[in-house]
Design a protein around this motif. Structure first.
Motif, short mmCIF file in Angstrom:
data_model
loop_
_atom_site.label_atom_id
_atom_site.label_comp_id
_atom_site.label_asym_id
_atom_site.label_seq_id
_atom_site.Cartn_x
_atom_site.Cartn_y
_atom_site.Cartn_z
N VAL A 33 -1.63 8.84 -4.01
CA VAL A 33 -1.94 8.63 -2.59
C VAL A 33 -0.68 8.83 -1.74
O VAL A 33 -0.71 9.51 -0.71
N LEU A 34 0.45 8.29 -2.22
CA LEU A 34 1.71 8.44 -1.49
C LEU A 34 2.11 9.91 -1.35
O LEU A 34 2.69 10.30 -0.34
N ASP A 41 4.30 5.28 2.47
CA ASP A 41 4.30 3.88 2.86
C ASP A 41 3.42 3.15 1.85
O ASP A 41 2.20 3.32 1.84
N ARG A 42 4.06 2.39 0.97
CA ARG A 42 3.35 1.75 -0.13
C ARG A 42 2.23 0.82 0.37
O ARG A 42 1.15 0.76 -0.20
N ILE A 43 2.50 0.10 1.46
CA ILE A 43 1.51 -0.85 1.97
C ILE A 43 0.27 -0.11 2.47
O ILE A 43 -0.86 -0.50 2.19
N GLU A 44 0.53 0.99 3.19
CA GLU A 44 -0.58 1.81 3.68
C GLU A 44 -1.36 2.41 2.51
O GLU A 44 -2.59 2.46 2.52
N ALA A 45 -0.63 2.86 1.48
CA ALA A 45 -1.29 3.44 0.31
C ALA A 45 -2.22 2.42 -0.34
O ALA A 45 -3.35 2.74 -0.72
N GLU A 46 -1.76 1.17 -0.44
CA GLU A 46 -2.60 0.15 -1.06
C GLU A 46 -3.79 -0.20 -0.19
O GLU A 46 -4.87 -0.50 -0.68
N ARG A 47 -3.60 -0.11 1.14
CA ARG A 47 -4.71 -0.36 2.05
C ARG A 47 -5.80 0.69 1.83
O ARG A 47 -6.99 0.38 1.76
N ILE A 48 -5.38 1.95 1.69
CA ILE A 48 -6.36 3.03 1.48
C ILE A 48 -7.05 2.86 0.13
O ILE A 48 -8.25 3.05 0.00
N LEU A 49 -6.28 2.46 -0.89
CA LEU A 49 -6.88 2.24 -2.21
C LEU A 49 -7.89 1.09 -2.16
O LEU A 49 -8.92 1.13 -2.83
N HIS A 94 -8.79 -1.83 -5.69
CA HIS A 94 -7.82 -2.91 -5.63
C HIS A 94 -7.35 -3.27 -7.05
O HIS A 94 -8.15 -3.43 -7.96
N GLY A 95 -6.04 -3.35 -7.22
CA GLY A 95 -5.49 -3.77 -8.52
C GLY A 95 -5.30 -2.63 -9.51
O GLY A 95 -4.80 -2.86 -10.60
N LEU A 96 -5.70 -1.42 -9.14
CA LEU A 96 -5.56 -0.31 -10.08
C LEU A 96 -4.49 0.68 -9.63
O LEU A 96 -4.36 1.77 -10.16
N ALA A 97 -3.67 0.25 -8.65
CA ALA A 97 -2.70 1.15 -8.02
C ALA A 97 -1.70 1.72 -9.02
O ALA A 97 -1.23 2.85 -8.85
N ASP A 98 -1.38 0.98 -10.06
CA ASP A 98 -0.33 1.43 -10.97
C ASP A 98 -0.85 2.08 -12.24
O ASP A 98 -0.11 2.29 -13.19
N ARG A 99 -2.13 2.41 -12.23
CA ARG A 99 -2.68 3.11 -13.39
C ARG A 99 -2.53 4.62 -13.22
O ARG A 99 -2.68 5.15 -12.13
#
Lengths: 362, 222
Positions: free
Chosen positions: A97-98, A105-113, A119-124
């Motif tokens: 996503v980044l 922007d990591r925070i924005e990337a997590e918001r989109i995820l 949610h919670g799968l960002a690091d897979r």
């Protein structure tokens, strides 16, 4: 802010189309494989260049072969979801996503995820995700580009039926976040009817029919181009109660529908896809039938075609469903526009993935 | 043990790798992604050193680099020294001779990247250079690494062409492989044995490290 496309080419695939997609509108491009749908999508993304074309988004020209203007793909604000997702295999979901962001922007990337329920799968890594999860990452990555046009190339074809059913719901849920023109390429009529506002039917590189989804899906000629007989209509309904027998009662304007396996809670507004040749008509309200769903309505019009069948448009309150019956039956019953009629439908004739939420719900 | 020869061999191998890494990225990538006229000819030329005897190849290089050749004269005028029988000449010969070992695996590495993944990089707003750096190189890395290790190990072991182009000047062109040959010729079996064993150990170590690294990359991707 609309997407305007004019494209002509002779090889490798003949193409001659012109169309427009409004912001926030979802256009389904449907047609057989080889009809040019994917080629057209690739032209918009700048991955392929037709001989003659003019493509503009929000007044900005992406491609104009006459003016010799051709913005390279990376300078077009385009969000693309590929059929097999094409995720970057060496990056995690968040990194994928980044990678599409102008300013990572990591925070924005997590918001989109979060928006696509990851949610919670960002690091897979992609290989650690299921097909449905990979598709969600692909959608998130396309959105992270802040696209002025969102292009979806058969995005549901690589997942199983149950996952697809869920993803439909998620795309519908996402619609209120999608302010840009969206194009969905698909060969699945159900998918097109559940998701699209408008449809364009492609055949041999031409758009042979274009219009509101309900109109195209009621048009035998348009569907004949696709080689299908699936004339169908979407009937709005509200979930009333889940019965212990596994059926769910849905209220429609003039009665109730009993359908299996509807998961949404009571009060949810749904749209149910009713395939016209599954509908039986009766002038009187029948009794002693195994069919569970009998809905009263009124004949709006009877459309004749070339074949032995006719399409009967039936008004149910404010809504309309379609029935395909033989011309012989219509004549023997003496069906006339304006007359009351009962539509009968087997519960089991509505597939689970033919039920979808309304886009305006959260 | 001829440490000078070993040091020279390692230095030659390092220079060859350093020059061939960018070359194999550029050429391997072009051959993998582009279709152009004469592509088959370029591919054949790259493979040629693999099938030609080192003596034939060395002979042509000797002629091409010689004092009377345009290349040799140009080199002489720019650097003030001759290209044949020098370390620089050896590097040039080694680079050319190692082309198939570097280009082939690099090309396969780039070919292994799905076309949609490269297109996705462009749709994500990456310029060609950014896409190369962020997507293509990390994914082609196993192929590139194989290319560099093969080149390194192969340079250490090369004999014929070094003899033809470099002669056997200690500290300048006398590599470990030549040194071993010299020892055998002078019936120093003990010295030859020690140096051979050293060469085996270094080559084995280099290749083992590659396998270990590519297994790690493989895990990283799955």
């Amino acid at each position: 802010m609309a997407l305007e496309v004019m494209a002509r080419a002779r090889a490798p695939i003949p193409l001659d189309v012109a169309f427009r997609v409004e912001p926030g509108e979802l256009l389904a491009l449907v047609g057989h494989s080889g009809s040019g749908k994917t080629t057209l999508l690739r032209s918009i993304a700048g991955l392929w260049r037709p001989e003659t074309a003019r493509i503009s988004v929000a007044g900005k020209i992406w491609l104009d072969t006459v003016a010799r203007l051709d913005l390279p793909t990376h300078r077009r604000r385009v969000g693309m979801v590929f059929q097999n997702y094409a995720l970057f295999p060496h990056m995690t979901a968040a990194q994928n996503v980044l990678a599409a962001m102008d300013r990572p922007d990591r925070i924005e990337a997590e918001r989109i995820l979060d928006l696509v329920n990851l949610h919670g799968l960002a690091d897979r890594k992609p290989a650690q995700l299921s097909g449905g999860q990979q598709q969600r990452v692909a959608v998130a990555r396309a959105l992270a580009r802040r696209p002025q046009a969102l292009l979806l190339d058969e995005p549901f074809s690589a997942v199983d039926r149950a996952t697809r059913e869920k993803l439909y719901g998620e795309i519908i849920g996402l619609r209120r976040h999608l302010a840009m023109p969206v194009i969905l390429v698909t060969h699945d009529m159900n998918e097109a009817q559940l998701l699209a506002d408008r449809m364009a039917v492609m055949e041999k590189g031409h758009i042979v029919h274009e219009g509101l989804t309900a109109d195209v899906m009621a048009d035998r000629e348009a569907l004949r181009a696709l080689g299908i007989r699936e004339v169908a209509a979407m009937l709005p309904a509200v979930v009333a109660e889940h019965l212990p027998t596994g059926l769910t009662r849905l209220d429609v304007a003039t009665g109730a529908l009993f359908l299996p396996g509807v998961a949404s809670p009571p009060g949810t507004r749904l749209r149910v896809r009713i395939i016209a040749h599954e509908v039986i008509l009766s002038k009187l309200r029948p009794e002693g039938l195994s069919a569970q769903n009998i809905i009263a309505g009124r004949i709006a019009q009877i459309v004749e075609g070339k074949g032995p069948a006719v399409t009967v448009h039936i008004t149910i309150g404010e809504d309309e469903i379609l029935a395909r019956i033989t011309r012989r039956a219509a004549e023997q019953m003496g069906l006339q526009p304006g007359e009351p009629i009962h539509a009968i439908l087997k519960s089991m004739s509505v597939a689970r993935d033919h039920v979808a939420r309304f886009p305006d719900q959260g | 043990m001829d440490w000078t020869a070993l040091e020279l061999s390692l230095r030659l191998a390092a220079w060859t790798v350093a020059i061939l890494l960018p070359v194999s990225i550029l050429l391997g990538r072009t051959l993998a992604f582009r279709q152009f006229r004469g592509k088959a000819l370029v591919e054949a030329l790259v493979m040629l050193p693999l099938v030609l005897p080192p003596t034939v190849f060395g002979f042509y290089l000797l002629v091409a680099f010689g004092r009377s050749s345009p290349i040799g004269q140009w080199w002489q005028s720019v650097f003030g020294s001759q290209l044949v029988f020098s370390f620089e000449g050896l590097v040039v010969a080694s680079v050319i001779f190692n082309l198939p070992f570097a280009i082939q695996p690099a090309q396969r590495g780039f070919e292994a990247i799905a076309p949609e993944v490269r297109e996705a990089a462009r749709c994500c707003g990456m310029s060609p250079l950014a896409a190369l750096w962020k997507v293509e190189l990390p994914l082609a890395w196993p192929g590139l690494m194989t290319a560099m290790v093969l080149t390194f190990a192969h340079t250490l072991g090369e004999f014929g062409i070094v003899l033809m182009v470099g002669g056997s000047i200690p500290g300048e062109t006398k590599t470990i492989a030549i040194a071993i040959y010299d020892r055998v010729q002078s019936f120093d079996d003990h010295g030859a044995a020690i140096m051979s064993a050293t060469l085996v150990a270094i080559s084995l170590f280099t290749i083992a490290v590659t396998f270990w690294l590519s297994a790690r990359v493989g895990r990283r991707l799955s």
